[in-house]
Scaffold this motif. Sequence first.
Motif, mmCIF file in Angstrom:
data_model
loop_
_atom_site.group_PDB
_atom_site.id
_atom_site.type_symbol
_atom_site.label_atom_id
_atom_site.label_comp_id
_atom_site.label_asym_id
_atom_site.label_seq_id
_atom_site.Cartn_x
_atom_site.Cartn_y
_atom_site.Cartn_z
ATOM 1 N N ALA A 70 103.713 23.347 73.880
ATOM 2 C CA ALA A 70 104.145 22.668 75.100
ATOM 3 C C ALA A 70 102.993 22.595 76.101
ATOM 4 C CB ALA A 70 105.346 23.396 75.703
ATOM 5 N N LYS A 71 102.209 23.704 76.182
ATOM 6 C CA LYS A 71 101.063 23.719 77.115
ATOM 7 C C LYS A 71 100.058 22.652 76.729
ATOM 8 C CE LYS A 71 101.037 28.459 78.671
ATOM 9 N NZ LYS A 71 100.592 29.783 78.248
ATOM 10 N N ARG A 122 100.592 19.910 75.147
ATOM 11 C CA ARG A 122 101.116 18.548 75.316
ATOM 12 C C ARG A 122 100.949 18.048 76.748
ATOM 13 N NH1 ARG A 122 106.414 19.561 71.864
ATOM 14 N NH2 ARG A 122 105.865 18.536 69.920
ATOM 15 N N ARG A 123 100.817 18.981 77.703
ATOM 16 C CA ARG A 123 100.649 18.549 79.100
ATOM 17 C C ARG A 123 99.402 17.707 79.251
ATOM 18 N NH1 ARG A 123 101.528 24.496 81.716
ATOM 19 N NH2 ARG A 123 103.289 24.998 80.391
#
Lengths: 319, 262
Positions: free
Chosen positions: B95-96, B98-99
């Motif tokens: 998720a990190k 994908r930022r």
Amino acid sequence: MNMSRAVDGAELLVPYELRPDRSARYFARIVGKWLLRLAIFVLAIMALHLLITSDTIEWHVVAQYLTAPAILQGVITTLVLTAIAMIIGILLGGLLALMRLSNSLLLNGVTSLYLWFFRGTPLLVQILFWYNLASFIKRISIGIPFGPSFISWNTNDLISPLTAAILALGLNQAAYMCEIVRAGILGVDEGQLEASAALGMTSSRAFRRIVLPQAMRIIIPPTSNNAIGLLKDSSLVSVISMTELLYAVQQVYSRTFQTIPLLIVASIWYLMMTTVTSIGQYYIERHYGRGTRRDQRLSAVARITVMFRKNLLSVVKVG
Amino acid sequence: MMNGSSNSDDIVVKCVDIHKSFGSNHVLKGIDLQVKASEVLCIIGPSGSGKSTLLRCINYLETPDSGDIIVHNQRIGVYTKKNGQRAPLPGPELAKQRRRLGMVFQHFNLFPHMTVLGNLIEAPVGVRGLSKADARALARDLLAKVGLGDREDAYPAQLSGGQKQRVAIARALAMGPEVMLFDEPTSALDPEIVGEVLEVMRFLSTEGMTMLVVTHEMSFVRDVADRVVFMDEGCVVETGTPQEILLAPKVARTAQFLERLL
């Protein structure tokens, strides 16, 4: 603009003359409409007449018991019972839904078994089963499985009509809520999860902030429906002498033999409670319906006002 | 790039030998691709050629079967264990990563239960950790940029398709991505609305945003793209400048595709 001459097929543009319809069919329809209205009116008057003049109903008895302490106590018990069972149903049902949606074969199997049992047997049987748990499991204890126990209770002490009623209604409700919640979550577009992931949200965050609020819109109507159903089904626990509204009423009429007036008392209270639930449903739906309509909806009160104004106006016009 | 020499620091996204199958359907058959900083790379090709799948592999919405996605020298979605084995990155770590990659979808995927402003501040506040006030200020800047400064209180259902897509672009930009991925951003729009979305994308390119665009809009490819990749049947068939690909394709399949399009 004189278009009627300029264009081919221009006769279509000639203003349409609205002639009053004087055909036999038209008059038959008018007469039919008024006959239907008359019939409904007469039936309504008859029903009202029966309700008011009937000897068996005894309205003064209805009035006398409507707010009697024993009955009010029953109303409160029904409400509390419904609320607790519904909370258990929603929490456990939500958990079961997540288990059912998970990839784990084991969790899927456990959930399926749960649904199979609790949806597949009558609620009345489940109520009796929980009430008679003591004759099946003598003692309930906390400890090491098949090993020593730390605390132990006699099942008979634990299972009162109240706990049996809560267990039966709550666990049964959970089975139905599971399917409602699952349908709600599945009803949210997969693109929502992709967009959340692409923005760097963790899956738990995406579930809380994006999926669940949208699922709620799908979950609320059938849940309210179930809550109303549960409110009425709670009367079933009268069979295990749980003093909710119906049992409270039964206790009175078994003494006084005023069966019909007291059943009317119960009906009035059930109707009032389900009405309030329906109104609550409307406002919850409005809250979770945010953004689904292009125009902001008026509140119920505002809409009824508008409706009355319109109808009054049309009545005034006709009259 | 302006100067022909490209050192590895210039490269923002690098795909190395990407393979992906859905069941027996081999969708990507070893894709190699590099996107340099501030470059606009357009991917064209017939439907089913794997171009959308490639884009979705880059931010790991699809997990490639093999190959590496490298964004600024960091491998996406995979890490190397101490014993040298590769393992999928845990969800929160992915998720990190994908930022850093903004994505715009064909069907917008705006959050329908939030206002336009809510859509824009949701991830910056919840994920990036901005204060609400900062996130709002940023969101208002971005909305002004995409020409929707006056619609912050509207819900997505109240917007036209073109407006929705511009909000979606602003939402992705609000995370401050290093690259923007566009997955057929105008394919779901009415023809007369396509222009307003392309205009925003053109503006982004002039600001130096690195962009990877899967599209069928050849006018956009011709006018904005620095490089064009033509894909067919899971392979990169041909790469070049818009002039080279659109006007003088070297491979027959590219020529056929362009012919059918015009």
